[in-house]
Design an enzyme around this catalytic site. Structure first.
Site, PDB file in Angstrom:
ATOM      1  N   LYS A  82       0.881  -1.172   0.000  1.00 24.88           N
ATOM      2  CA  LYS A  82       0.000   0.000   0.000  1.00 24.88           C
ATOM      3  C   LYS A  82       0.913   1.215   0.000  1.00 24.88           C
ATOM      4  CE  LYS A  82      -4.522   0.987   0.721  1.00 24.88           C
ATOM      5  NZ  LYS A  82      -5.738   0.268   0.361  1.00 24.88           N
ATOM      6  N   GLY A 182     -24.904   3.256   4.570  1.00 21.68           N
ATOM      7  CA  GLY A 182     -24.091   3.843   3.505  1.00 21.68           C
ATOM      8  C   GLY A 182     -24.522   3.376   2.133  1.00 21.68           C
ATOM      9  N   LYS A 185     -21.172   3.963  -3.462  1.00 19.08           N
ATOM     10  CA  LYS A 185     -20.948   3.130  -4.651  1.00 19.08           C
ATOM     11  C   LYS A 185     -21.214   1.651  -4.351  1.00 19.08           C
ATOM     12  CE  LYS A 185     -16.747   4.824  -5.378  1.00 19.08           C
ATOM     13  NZ  LYS A 185     -16.691   5.902  -4.375  1.00 19.08           N
TER      14      LYS A 185
END
Ligand SMILES: NC(=O)c1ccc[n+]([C@@H]2O[C@H](COP(=O)([O-])OP(=O)(O)OC[C@H]3O[C@@H](n4cnc5c(N)ncnc54)[C@H](O)[C@@H]3O)[C@@H](O)[C@H]2O)c1
Length: 359
Positions: A82, A182, A185
């Protein structure tokens, strides 16, 4: 915390941590490679205004370790890495900065592949790709996978089907009530899969546009005021799909759902909360297992993106989740511990093969 400290730190044992700086563009980045036991490390680039360098370092170490476990259980031939770029993207993101960052990624010669994360988007990956081959999450026009939330939601749905089979004996959410926190997307696609499967959906979001989307697209979704109202509603399944830390000491005792499967990263607010979930008889499927569809989608770009192939692999989250839940029962541990064990086993077994000499 020292990078080389193997005591007293959750994030340790990294192979490589690279600090990158380009003063003119303002780039300050850290690339963390936790493991390349299974292949090149893959993980997104987070662009975030950290309070200080220590906070950026802590984040990249935790996130890169998490990617190693996620990629291992997703069945990918990829290790875990990451990156973080330290700064406010709204102020300092520029073509020069992104391309400077791309050159540092290129300098690792394929040990690390980057992708989108908080604060970085598909067009940013296209810019980074002008300096490096080792980037995924590119636009469809550039051969990329596009919006990764499509297969993230598909994978979460598969994980939920597996949890349903484990809990109620059939791999369907038909007739169950699922609460989604939520409707972004991932949450939106997940709501669609659940409604198609015959589930009742209750949801909440802080964003009026997301609520309006639900009102017009799926008027059958029951909207509630906030997360507090959602978790105390009469749910069978709770699906956190907003920010991290959804499962904390206040939520667990009042949660009505008996199963938690959601897309959000880092749902457990602190270590030990998985025990509290067990004590309350709540089945928690580890977030990094069920939300791996997104990384499966972008990883597929490395072979040349094929949506059907990626979807098939993301469908495998059903079997992986089942295996983890069975192992947790057999070994009397939480699913989180069982998942970690399986990931470590794969990294050790497959990583060991490198010791077989090839001329
Ligand atoms: N997009 C992916 O491919 C992907 C992959 C793996 C994990 N995830 C994780 O899934 C989660 C959702 O990702 P996304 O891409 O849908 O993000 P998103 O930003 O599109 O959606 C998040 C939604 O949560 C809402 N929200 C924020 N705070 C809330 C609160 N307190 N209560 C209710 N709603 C709230 C936001 O308004 C937004 O609509 C994140 O934790 C992300 O890290 C996403």
């Amino acid at each position: 915390m020292s990078v080389f400290d193997t005591e007293g730190s959750d994030a340790n044992g990294h192979e490589q941590v690279v600090f990158c700086q380009d003063r003119q563009s303002g780039l300050k980045a850290i690339i963390g490679i936790y493991s390349t036991a299974l292949g090149p490390a893959l993980g997104g680039t987070r662009f975030y205004p950290y309070a200080d360098e220590q906070a950026a370092l802590t984040d990249v170490l935790n996130l890169s370790r998490g990617m190693a476990y996620k990629n291992a259980l997703a069945g990918l031939d990829l290790g875990g890495g990451k990156a973080v770029i330290w700064g406010d993207p709204a102020r300092i993101k520029s073509e020069g900065l992104l391309r400077a960052y791309g050159r540092f990624v290129e300098s690792l010669n394929g040990r690390y592949y980057t992708a989108c994360d908080v604060g970085t988007y598909v067009p940013d990956m296209d810019i980074i790709a002008r300096e490096t081959r080792f980037v995924t999450g590119r636009s469809v026009e550039h051969g990329g996978a596009g919006d990764s939330s499509i297969l993230t939601a598909w994978g979460v749905f598969q994980g939920m089907r597996a949890a349903a089979e484990h809990t109620w004996g059939t791999p369907t959410l038909a007739g169950r009530t699922v609460g989604i926190a939520g409707l972004g997307k991932v949450g939106k696609y997940l709501a669609g899969h659940l409604i198609d499967d015959g589930a009742a959906v209750i949801a909440t979001d802080v964003n009026e546009a997301a609520l309006n989307w639900a009102r017009t697209t799926y008027p059958q979704i029951q909207l509630v005021a906030d997360t507090a109202a959602l978790i105390t509603a009469d749910l069978d399944v709770y699906a956190p799909c907003a920010l991290g830390g959804a499962l904390d000491d206040d939520v667990v005792p009042v949660l009505r759902a008996k199963v938690v499967v959601g897309g959000a990263n880092n749902q457990l607010a602190h270590p030990g909360i998985e025990k509290a979930l067990l004590e309350h008889g709540i089945l928690y499927t580890p977030d990094y297992v069920v939300n791996a569809g997104g990384v499966i989608q972008v990883a597929d770009e490395i072979e040349g993106f094929n949506f059907e192939r990626a979807k098939l692999r993301a469908t495998g989250i059903f079997e992986t989740t089942k295996r983890i839940l069975s192992l947790a029962d057999e070994e009397s541990v939480s699913p989180a511990v069982a998942a970690d064990r399986l990931a470590e086993e794969r990294m050790a077994q497959v990583g060991r093969l490198r010791s077989i000499y090839l001329s």
